[in-house]
Scaffold this active site. Structure first.
Site, PDB file in Angstrom:
ATOM      1  N   GLU A 282       0.822  -1.210   0.000  1.00  0.00           N
ATOM      2  CA  GLU A 282       0.000   0.000   0.000  1.00  0.00           C
ATOM      3  C   GLU A 282       0.856   1.260   0.000  1.00  0.00           C
ATOM      4  O   GLU A 282       0.456   2.297  -0.515  1.00  0.00           O
ATOM      5  CB  GLU A 282      -0.894  -0.021   1.250  1.00  0.00           C
ATOM      6  CG  GLU A 282      -2.345   0.258   0.926  1.00  0.00           C
ATOM      7  CD  GLU A 282      -3.243   0.014   2.123  1.00  0.00           C
ATOM      8  OE1 GLU A 282      -3.906  -1.023   2.132  1.00  0.00           O
ATOM      9  OE2 GLU A 282      -3.289   0.865   3.043  1.00  0.00           O
ATOM     10  N   HIS A 311       8.219 -26.684  -0.042  1.00  0.00           N
ATOM     11  CA  HIS A 311       7.571 -27.779  -0.774  1.00  0.00           C
ATOM     12  C   HIS A 311       6.428 -27.267  -1.641  1.00  0.00           C
ATOM     13  O   HIS A 311       5.542 -28.021  -2.028  1.00  0.00           O
ATOM     14  CB  HIS A 311       7.075 -28.835   0.219  1.00  0.00           C
ATOM     15  CG  HIS A 311       8.192 -29.353   1.084  1.00  0.00           C
ATOM     16  ND1 HIS A 311       9.003 -30.386   0.702  1.00  0.00           N
ATOM     17  CD2 HIS A 311       8.661 -28.924   2.288  1.00  0.00           C
ATOM     18  CE1 HIS A 311       9.921 -30.598   1.645  1.00  0.00           C
ATOM     19  NE2 HIS A 311       9.732 -29.722   2.612  1.00  0.00           N
ATOM     20  N   LYS A 424     -13.043   1.789  -1.904  1.00  0.00           N
ATOM     21  CA  LYS A 424     -14.038   2.039  -0.853  1.00  0.00           C
ATOM     22  C   LYS A 424     -15.208   2.837  -1.415  1.00  0.00           C
ATOM     23  O   LYS A 424     -16.376   2.551  -1.152  1.00  0.00           O
ATOM     24  CB  LYS A 424     -13.407   2.844   0.297  1.00  0.00           C
ATOM     25  CG  LYS A 424     -12.452   2.046   1.184  1.00  0.00           C
ATOM     26  CD  LYS A 424     -11.990   2.903   2.360  1.00  0.00           C
ATOM     27  CE  LYS A 424     -11.034   2.158   3.283  1.00  0.00           C
ATOM     28  NZ  LYS A 424     -10.594   2.909   4.443  1.00  0.00           N
TER      29      LYS A 424
HETATM   30  O1  PA5 Z   1      -3.332   1.603   5.843  1.00  0.00           O
HETATM   31  C1  PA5 Z   1      -4.411   2.095   5.580  1.00  0.00           C
HETATM   32  O2  PA5 Z   1      -4.598   3.324   5.602  1.00  0.00           O
HETATM   33  C2  PA5 Z   1      -5.626   1.238   5.247  1.00  0.00           C
HETATM   34  O3  PA5 Z   1      -5.302  -0.103   5.043  1.00  0.00           O
HETATM   35  C3  PA5 Z   1      -6.638   1.323   6.376  1.00  0.00           C
HETATM   36  O4  PA5 Z   1      -6.019   0.898   7.564  1.00  0.00           O
HETATM   37  C4  PA5 Z   1      -7.863   0.466   6.109  1.00  0.00           C
HETATM   38  O5  PA5 Z   1      -8.415   0.772   4.857  1.00  0.00           O
HETATM   39  C5  PA5 Z   1      -8.902   0.692   7.200  1.00  0.00           C
HETATM   40  O6  PA5 Z   1      -9.204   2.054   7.286  1.00  0.00           O
HETATM   41  P1  PA5 Z   1      -9.884   2.688   8.568  1.00  0.00           P
HETATM   42  O7  PA5 Z   1      -8.941   2.506   9.698  1.00  0.00           O
HETATM   43  O8  PA5 Z   1     -10.092   4.115   8.215  1.00  0.00           O
HETATM   44  O9  PA5 Z   1     -11.161   1.931   8.800  1.00  0.00           O
END
Ligand code: PA5
Length: 451
Positions: A282, A311, A424
């Site tokens: 990410e 394996h 989202k």
């Molecule tokens: O790292 C990130 O920003 C995302 O993976 C969020 O943690 C994830 O989408 C969840 O978002 P939120 O904490 O706003 O519910």
């Protein structure tokens, strides 16, 4: 302290590896970005020195121990670090132990995916009267988290239990729906600093509150991260594990090795690879550079478990495309040991007699490392002297810092996630959320379906 062995990233240990001159050429820019990062003090570093956080955790310690189970409701950065902590630092059978056997600490469950079979089975396993729910969402708007929140709140209300006595929110200090509900319904809410991204938040209330509830030494976690940070800001790349990791991943990427395999030789540390996967994917997978050019940057993280995936995956790593680096995680001393008894004397089995399982595991790692080197495939090793909170804290810091340095080298922003946000928003639109009706996204104009 964690140890790092970079030998098999380098020539001549591995053909077409990197060499001292490559590092020397990168050293000036690495020192510059290390210095810059230290000066900027990213929020994942600042949080380690947040006294208010420690006080608010302490305030809840006694109350939380009245419960038997904790259910963490969150997804992505709001749960992966906690899951890694729980599986690394608690035994596999933790949830099956009695409260006394758990030293008075809580069982832990996760509601992340909205898979009805899974959610229903977790709900079957808990007694609402003795359960506390930690609803974690920085934005307070993530669909999976809000769906689960409503489900558990509905169940609490049906049972006549007060939500404010069974729910703790962890969310933005000012913004978002959860904060609004917390204020309205007098629900305890811990803060996630606004500038702290979800995937960098494991050492904030996001990970530390559940960690405290299941009896993890929170101070040792934070101390480990602080001590690792002191090494991360050293300017000499040969003395800074984070700068050296960055150099290795970056230089091998220039040679076409854009896949980062993380392979712990420890079941307990396998979930750590999930945490790493999100952080790496990410943070570094970006369409635009900092100056707005289209770059399609990123390194693809893959997780593998030693020895199981020897394996399954190793054939590909050894003889498939030369597009990967492998990061092994080794444990020097396991908490438990199992001896292989000497039963048969046939030579096909006798070499195992009277050996420890840890010895077999260690030699499997070394064998894999060497087989990769034989095929010119680079690898490195991160060595945990043992698995404990202090070492885990270091691991988190080293990778958060390395990811930040990689972001700077690749000239992208490692702290945003527009690709996740887009997904989202399309979900909101498909689910009929007000304000998202007009959203445009591709639909197939020609269906190709086989039934
Ligand atoms: O790292 C990130 O920003 C995302 O993976 C969020 O943690 C994830 O989408 C969840 O978002 P939120 O904490 O706003 O519910």
């Amino acid at each position: 302290m964690l140890k790092f062995d970079f030998s098999f990233m380098f020539e001549p240990n591995v053909k077409d590896g990197i060499n001292e001159e490559d590092i020397a050429r990168l050293q000036p820019v690495l020192s510059q970005i290390v210095e810059e990062t230290a000066r900027e003090k990213p929020s994942f570093v600042k949080i380690l020195f947040d006294r208010n956080l420690m006080e608010s955790l302490e305030d809840l310690r006694e109350w939380i121990l009245n419960f038997d189970s904790l259910v963490v409701i969150g997804i992505g950065g709001s749960s992966l670090g906690t899951a890694a902590l729980a599986s690394a630092l608690k035994p596999f059978d933790w949830n099956y132990l009695s409260k006394a056997e758990r030293g008075g600490y809580l069982r832990i469950f996760f509601l992340e995916n909205v898979d009805p079979d899974y959610t229903a089975s977790v709900l079957d396993r808990i007694d609402l009267r003795t359960t506390v729910f930690n609803v974690v969402s920085k934005s307070g708007s993530t669909a999976e988290c809000l769906a689960h929140y409503q489900i558990i709140r509905g169940l609490l209300e049906i049972k006549g239990l007060k939500p404010s006595e069974h729910i703790v929110f962890t969310t933005d200090p000012k913004k978002g729906l959860l904060r609004k509900i917390a204020e309205r319904d007098k629900i305890v809410a811990l803060d996630i600093p606004p500038e702290l991204g979800g995937r960098f938040s494991v050492l904030s209330a996001v990970g530390l509150f559940p960690a405290m509830a299941i009896g993890i030494d929170v101070k040792a976690l934070v101390d480990g991260a602080k001590d690792a940070y002191m090494k991360c800001v050293v300017l000499d790349v040969w003395k800074n594990p984070s700068a050296m990791m960055t150099a290795c991943y970056y230089l091998h990427k220039l040679k076409g090795r854009r896949i980062t395999v993380m392979m712990p030789y420890s079941n307990r540390l396998y979930t750590l690879a999930d945490w790493f996967r999100q952080l790496w994917a990410e943070s570094l997978g970006k369409k635009y550079s900092l100056t707005g050019e289209i770059v399609y940057e990123g390194l693809t993280p893959i997780k593998a478990l030693g020895v199981v995936d020897q394996h399954s995956q190793l054939q590909l790593y050894n003889e498939g495309p030369d597009d990967k680096t492998i990061t092994f995680i080794e444990v020097e001393k396991f908490d438990r040991e199992v001896l292989i008894p000497s039963i048969h004397q046939d030579e096909e089995i006798a070499y195992l007699n009277d050996k420890k399982l840890s010895e077999l595991l260690k030699n499997e790692l070394l064998g894999t490392e060497r087989s990769l080197a034989f095929n010119g495939r680079p690898s490195m090793r991160i060595i945990f002297p043992s698995i404990n909170a202090y070492e885990l804290g270091q691991f988190f810091m080293y990778y958060e810092f390395t990811t930040t340095l990689m972001g700077k080298l690749l000239k992208i922003d490692p702290f945003d996630q527009p690709g996740v946000e887009l997904g989202k928003q399309i979900t909101y639109s498909l689910m009929g959320r007000k304000g998202f009706e007009e959203m445009k996204f591709p639909e197939p104009t020609k269906k190709v379906v086989i039934e």
